[in-house]
Design a protein around this motif. Sequence first.
Motif, PDB file in Angstrom:
ATOM      1  N   ILE A  82     -21.160 -36.161  33.478  1.00  0.00           N
ATOM      2  CA  ILE A  82     -20.607 -34.818  33.496  1.00  0.00           C
ATOM      3  C   ILE A  82     -19.399 -34.736  34.416  1.00  0.00           C
ATOM      4  O   ILE A  82     -18.426 -34.055  34.148  1.00  0.00           O
ATOM      5  CB  ILE A  82     -21.691 -33.787  33.861  1.00  0.00           C
ATOM      6  N   LEU A  83     -19.442 -35.469  35.519  1.00  0.00           N
ATOM      7  CA  LEU A  83     -18.304 -35.458  36.419  1.00  0.00           C
ATOM      8  C   LEU A  83     -18.069 -36.847  36.981  1.00  0.00           C
ATOM      9  O   LEU A  83     -19.020 -37.545  37.363  1.00  0.00           O
ATOM     10  CB  LEU A  83     -18.539 -34.476  37.582  1.00  0.00           C
ATOM     11  N   ARG A  84     -16.807 -37.224  36.988  1.00  0.00           N
ATOM     12  CA  ARG A  84     -16.489 -38.525  37.573  1.00  0.00           C
ATOM     13  C   ARG A  84     -15.135 -38.407  38.235  1.00  0.00           C
ATOM     14  O   ARG A  84     -14.204 -37.850  37.664  1.00  0.00           O
ATOM     15  CB  ARG A  84     -16.457 -39.601  36.467  1.00  0.00           C
ATOM     16  N   THR A  85     -15.040 -38.925  39.467  1.00  0.00           N
ATOM     17  CA  THR A  85     -13.713 -38.949  40.079  1.00  0.00           C
ATOM     18  C   THR A  85     -13.296 -40.396  40.289  1.00  0.00           C
ATOM     19  O   THR A  85     -14.131 -41.275  40.491  1.00  0.00           O
ATOM     20  CB  THR A  85     -13.670 -38.234  41.449  1.00  0.00           C
ATOM     21  N   GLU A  86     -12.000 -40.608  40.197  1.00  0.00           N
ATOM     22  CA  GLU A  86     -11.479 -41.961  40.286  1.00  0.00           C
ATOM     23  C   GLU A  86     -10.362 -41.975  41.303  1.00  0.00           C
ATOM     24  O   GLU A  86      -9.311 -41.397  41.067  1.00  0.00           O
ATOM     25  CB  GLU A  86     -10.905 -42.332  38.905  1.00  0.00           C
ATOM     26  N   GLY A  87     -10.610 -42.632  42.427  1.00  0.00           N
ATOM     27  CA  GLY A  87      -9.533 -42.821  43.395  1.00  0.00           C
ATOM     28  C   GLY A  87      -8.864 -41.560  43.895  1.00  0.00           C
ATOM     29  O   GLY A  87      -7.671 -41.529  44.107  1.00  0.00           O
ATOM     30  N   LEU A  88      -9.633 -40.496  44.099  1.00  0.00           N
ATOM     31  CA  LEU A  88      -9.020 -39.251  44.553  1.00  0.00           C
ATOM     32  C   LEU A  88      -8.500 -39.384  45.972  1.00  0.00           C
ATOM     33  O   LEU A  88      -9.198 -39.833  46.865  1.00  0.00           O
ATOM     34  CB  LEU A  88     -10.043 -38.112  44.518  1.00  0.00           C
ATOM     35  N   LYS A  89      -7.223 -38.978  46.130  1.00  0.00           N
ATOM     36  CA  LYS A  89      -6.632 -39.054  47.464  1.00  0.00           C
ATOM     37  C   LYS A  89      -5.899 -37.759  47.754  1.00  0.00           C
ATOM     38  O   LYS A  89      -5.195 -37.240  46.894  1.00  0.00           O
ATOM     39  CB  LYS A  89      -5.597 -40.181  47.509  1.00  0.00           C
ATOM     40  N   LYS A  90      -6.071 -37.275  48.983  1.00  0.00           N
ATOM     41  CA  LYS A  90      -5.262 -36.143  49.424  1.00  0.00           C
ATOM     42  C   LYS A  90      -4.973 -36.326  50.896  1.00  0.00           C
ATOM     43  O   LYS A  90      -5.883 -36.335  51.714  1.00  0.00           O
ATOM     44  CB  LYS A  90      -6.005 -34.825  49.199  1.00  0.00           C
ATOM     45  N   TYR A  91      -3.686 -36.468  51.210  1.00  0.00           N
ATOM     46  CA  TYR A  91      -3.311 -36.605  52.615  1.00  0.00           C
ATOM     47  C   TYR A  91      -2.547 -35.361  53.028  1.00  0.00           C
ATOM     48  O   TYR A  91      -1.692 -34.876  52.298  1.00  0.00           O
ATOM     49  CB  TYR A  91      -2.393 -37.817  52.802  1.00  0.00           C
ATOM     50  N   PHE A  92      -2.827 -34.837  54.212  1.00  0.00           N
ATOM     51  CA  PHE A  92      -2.013 -33.760  54.765  1.00  0.00           C
ATOM     52  C   PHE A  92      -1.216 -34.369  55.906  1.00  0.00           C
ATOM     53  O   PHE A  92      -1.667 -34.425  57.041  1.00  0.00           O
ATOM     54  CB  PHE A  92      -2.911 -32.628  55.277  1.00  0.00           C
ATOM     55  N   GLY A  93      -0.044 -34.857  55.568  1.00  0.00           N
ATOM     56  CA  GLY A  93       0.733 -35.571  56.575  1.00  0.00           C
ATOM     57  C   GLY A  93       0.002 -36.846  56.945  1.00  0.00           C
ATOM     58  O   GLY A  93      -0.269 -37.698  56.117  1.00  0.00           O
ATOM     59  N   GLU A  94      -0.357 -36.958  58.225  1.00  0.00           N
ATOM     60  CA  GLU A  94      -1.051 -38.169  58.705  1.00  0.00           C
ATOM     61  C   GLU A  94      -2.540 -38.131  58.367  1.00  0.00           C
ATOM     62  O   GLU A  94      -3.204 -39.145  58.336  1.00  0.00           O
ATOM     63  CB  GLU A  94      -0.908 -38.259  60.232  1.00  0.00           C
ATOM     64  N   VAL A  95      -3.037 -36.907  58.174  1.00  0.00           N
ATOM     65  CA  VAL A  95      -4.491 -36.770  58.043  1.00  0.00           C
ATOM     66  C   VAL A  95      -4.949 -37.149  56.642  1.00  0.00           C
ATOM     67  O   VAL A  95      -4.486 -36.596  55.654  1.00  0.00           O
ATOM     68  CB  VAL A  95      -4.903 -35.303  58.319  1.00  0.00           C
ATOM     69  N   LYS A  96      -5.884 -38.089  56.561  1.00  0.00           N
ATOM     70  CA  LYS A  96      -6.411 -38.487  55.260  1.00  0.00           C
ATOM     71  C   LYS A  96      -7.624 -37.618  54.959  1.00  0.00           C
ATOM     72  O   LYS A  96      -8.747 -37.983  55.267  1.00  0.00           O
ATOM     73  CB  LYS A  96      -6.804 -39.970  55.282  1.00  0.00           C
ATOM     74  N   ALA A  97      -7.372 -36.477  54.351  1.00  0.00           N
ATOM     75  CA  ALA A  97      -8.467 -35.546  54.096  1.00  0.00           C
ATOM     76  C   ALA A  97      -9.452 -36.133  53.097  1.00  0.00           C
ATOM     77  O   ALA A  97     -10.659 -36.085  53.278  1.00  0.00           O
ATOM     78  CB  ALA A  97      -7.924 -34.219  53.596  1.00  0.00           C
ATOM     79  N   MET A 114      -8.005 -26.497  42.947  1.00  0.00           N
ATOM     80  CA  MET A 114      -7.438 -25.490  43.834  1.00  0.00           C
ATOM     81  C   MET A 114      -6.188 -26.065  44.486  1.00  0.00           C
ATOM     82  O   MET A 114      -5.227 -25.375  44.752  1.00  0.00           O
ATOM     83  CB  MET A 114      -8.466 -25.151  44.909  1.00  0.00           C
ATOM     84  N   ILE A 115      -6.244 -27.381  44.747  1.00  0.00           N
ATOM     85  CA  ILE A 115      -5.059 -28.096  45.221  1.00  0.00           C
ATOM     86  C   ILE A 115      -4.907 -29.363  44.395  1.00  0.00           C
ATOM     87  O   ILE A 115      -5.869 -29.826  43.784  1.00  0.00           O
ATOM     88  CB  ILE A 115      -5.156 -28.477  46.714  1.00  0.00           C
ATOM     89  N   GLU A 116      -3.691 -29.884  44.372  1.00  0.00           N
ATOM     90  CA  GLU A 116      -3.449 -31.072  43.547  1.00  0.00           C
ATOM     91  C   GLU A 116      -3.653 -32.340  44.359  1.00  0.00           C
ATOM     92  O   GLU A 116      -3.231 -32.397  45.513  1.00  0.00           O
ATOM     93  CB  GLU A 116      -2.007 -31.054  43.040  1.00  0.00           C
ATOM     94  N   PRO A 117      -4.263 -33.335  43.758  1.00  0.00           N
ATOM     95  CA  PRO A 117      -4.438 -34.589  44.505  1.00  0.00           C
ATOM     96  C   PRO A 117      -3.103 -35.326  44.615  1.00  0.00           C
ATOM     97  O   PRO A 117      -2.219 -35.149  43.779  1.00  0.00           O
ATOM     98  CB  PRO A 117      -5.416 -35.393  43.634  1.00  0.00           C
ATOM     99  N   ASP A 118      -2.987 -36.129  45.651  1.00  0.00           N
ATOM    100  CA  ASP A 118      -1.798 -36.971  45.757  1.00  0.00           C
ATOM    101  C   ASP A 118      -1.879 -38.094  44.739  1.00  0.00           C
ATOM    102  O   ASP A 118      -0.869 -38.539  44.207  1.00  0.00           O
ATOM    103  CB  ASP A 118      -1.672 -37.548  47.179  1.00  0.00           C
ATOM    104  N   SER A 119      -3.084 -38.567  44.518  1.00  0.00           N
ATOM    105  CA  SER A 119      -3.302 -39.529  43.428  1.00  0.00           C
ATOM    106  C   SER A 119      -4.773 -39.496  43.062  1.00  0.00           C
ATOM    107  O   SER A 119      -5.602 -38.963  43.800  1.00  0.00           O
ATOM    108  CB  SER A 119      -2.886 -40.938  43.852  1.00  0.00           C
TER     109      SER A 119
END
Lengths: 300, 322, 254
Positions: free
Chosen positions: C9-24, C58-63
């Motif tokens: 039903i749900l699968r994520t692949e390599g989700l990345k979100k950085y806020f500047g230096e912070v790897k959220a 709600m926000i876009e992933p960086d990758s």
Amino acid sequence: MDPETVVIIILNGMFYALSLFLITIGLNILYSFMRVLNIAHGGLYATGAFLTWALMNAAAKAGYPIYILWLCIPAGAFLVGLIGLVIEPLLFKRLYRLREEYSLLATFGLMLVFDDSLRMIFGGSPLSANQLYNWMGTLTILGKAYPSYNFVIYAFAIAVALGLWIFFFKTKMGRILRGTAQDREMSTCLGVNVSILYTETFFLAVFIAGLGGAIYLPATNAYSGMGFEPIVLSFAVMIIGGLGSLKGALVAASMIGLVRAFGIALIPELELAVVFLILIMTLIFRPRGLFGKKFTREEK
Amino acid sequence: MKPKYIIAIIVGVLLASILPPVLPAYYTYVLSVTMCFAIYALGYNILFGRTGLLSFGHALYLGVGAYTVAALMRPELGPYRVFSMELLLAAAIVTSAIVGLGVGALCIRYTRIFFGLINLGFVMLWHALLLKLYHITGGTDGLPVYIPSTLGITFPYEIFRTFAFYYYILAIFVILTYVMWRIYNSPFGLALKAIRENGVRAEFIGIPVGRYRLAAYVISAIYGGVGGALWAPLSGQVSPDISTWLTSGDVVMMNVLGGMFNFAGPIVGAFIFYNLKIQIMHFTTYWSFILGLSAIFFVLVFPGGIMGWLSTKVRRFYGQKA
Amino acid sequence: MAIDKSEKILRTEGLKKYFGEVKAVDDVNLEVSEGEILSIIGPNGSGKTTLLNLISNMIEPDSGKVFFYGRNVTKWPPSKLAKMGLVRSFQIVNLFDGMTVMENLKAAVASNLGRTHRPFSNLNKDEEITRRSLEILRIFKLSEKAETLAGDVPHGDRKVLDVALCFALNPKLILLDEPTSGVSTSEKKPVMQRIEEAVRKEGVTAVIVEHDMDIVFGYSNRVIAMHEGKILAEGKPEEIKENEQVRKIVTGEI
């Protein structure tokens, strides 16, 4: 088109652009920090022109020397600042907590009040005080005469831009302001008196607008309704340059001023339409403006 | 709708119908004009009060509707001149819908407050074009508007202006008010309310917020266009003065005055505002000053307007920020 | 829209979100099976909420990508996701405050039934919308508050309403962001029970971000622990409870 004419057009464009810049920067400050879009800013600009006229006119009639006339410019701006110190606690303090659209309506009303008040006090005919302008004479650029006073304006606007940049990025108060803009509550916790800070900022923004009107007076004149056109164009500058960006305001104002100047020279009918065209293009291709930040979903 | 409301409305319409023979001709004319503005204001409110978008340039649509009518009546068109009011209205609806769609699509992408200002930019652009393209638009003088035929009948000038057209406008006003009422009470109307309350959450419950905002905008544009189109033959002349930032501000004021969170608010507001304006302008040229002060007053003291004060639902709409 | 039930039903692949230096969120790969209740735990700042924000767009992933029943929904607007059955609740209560509780639900139900496209039908006469809304009010024990403005309702009920709105959308997958935060201790269990009842009854899959360990271990099928944007450990609640690393990182919460 010969190079002399091009240079003159560019100078004219920048002349207009810098008046836009001075209004926009005050608007930008108020919106970025206090979330109020002050339509009445145009009225404060106009008030600066009219008050300075009154001072210069009186000074000239009384036969004071030229340097007194020069002093009328900051004096006029200071008076506008004082007006700001009155309307901020009376009106604007109550607007900060309202939805943005409501405050827009209120500042719109304030603009109408300013415009009609100026008409009531100074009458409907244009008023001029060209003493300083004439006194400075002309420079010859590439064989064409160009008023020297305009260079005072250029120097002045650059000084303002520099001064503001230093203020916001290099001084303690500037940093406190920027922090408060991001997180007002946190600032209060850290002991910042936000209320007074806002009043001081308001004074600054309004002072600059008044100064804009004052410094342009010798080169043009004060006429009723003079606050409206710059305001609408200032919004265009803010959008095109990007909210909250000093750089953006300068660049966008220059762009609009130059385009307008070339537009008037080449195809006089179009004038304003060209500016609005740029605005529309910006909206289509880059809604956040040149230097603005991308919108988050919440801001839509 | 509850039976007592229906009866009240029927009585109201009947009363309105017997006014022209009773009142002096001038008042009938004023009432006719007021109804045009009431249509304009009513349409505006679905965008402003219901969906929460403040447009500061809606007088654009008054102008589009009015100039559409005037343009189709121009003598230069020869045999292609249109005199049928029904056709003219249809044309005005089409032109205001198209302009509304185009302008709206551009403005919707922008944030709330700049939405209002961009609309202001467009009405000023329109105004500038009206002035510059004077070959087509008649410039500062504008264009004359001739007597149209209403339902096939062409009345003589005086009768048209002070009697016959009143009923025509009244009928359209009633119909459009009914249509708006249906929209307000529909699921779509509720969705618009949700968008106003919380645009983010509305998106997350499956409402396509951008599209619906645009729909509300186009509806309000059409109402504005109809208002302008009906006003044109009444006044006999259309000029760029109808589309200024000031007349755009007027409609905002009408809605705030009457009460933007109430269905009848804009109608009440239009009637009071317009009639007050005429009275005040008799006494002083400084109408803007009074308008400005009133705007400030209402924003600070009476944000719910008159109808809101009557229903006391005001406090929700002071903003959430400190 | 067609759904491929053979996919997760749900699968994520390599989700990345950085806020500047912070790897959220730092390269998160997770899978959720239909019908399970998955809890995500971790200290503040570990990226739990950001992860939910990325999944719900709600926000876009960086990758990285998000797959819903095998379809790439990474860039889908939230309204489209909601129509497909992927919905979320909010940590900081996000309601239509100026509307009544009933209106809040009707809006969601109407949207779900596709009725919001109709500008002329009479909302009050729509029996199906009314019926469904009343039903949800009943399940979440909000019936008495139906005519109260959502902004005037007590906090615990507001949290419940926030979740109830999700259920009004007939969801297949529901992302709950701290559904019991800010709720008084005595109310937590009833709130969670209402949620669990609804989940089991409607056969909905749930991903819950939670801080309260009692809730987590009392209600989940599976638990994922996050730390500094990465998945630290995952498994059954008992396994996670015993996991040394998790206990160290999430100290004080177990």
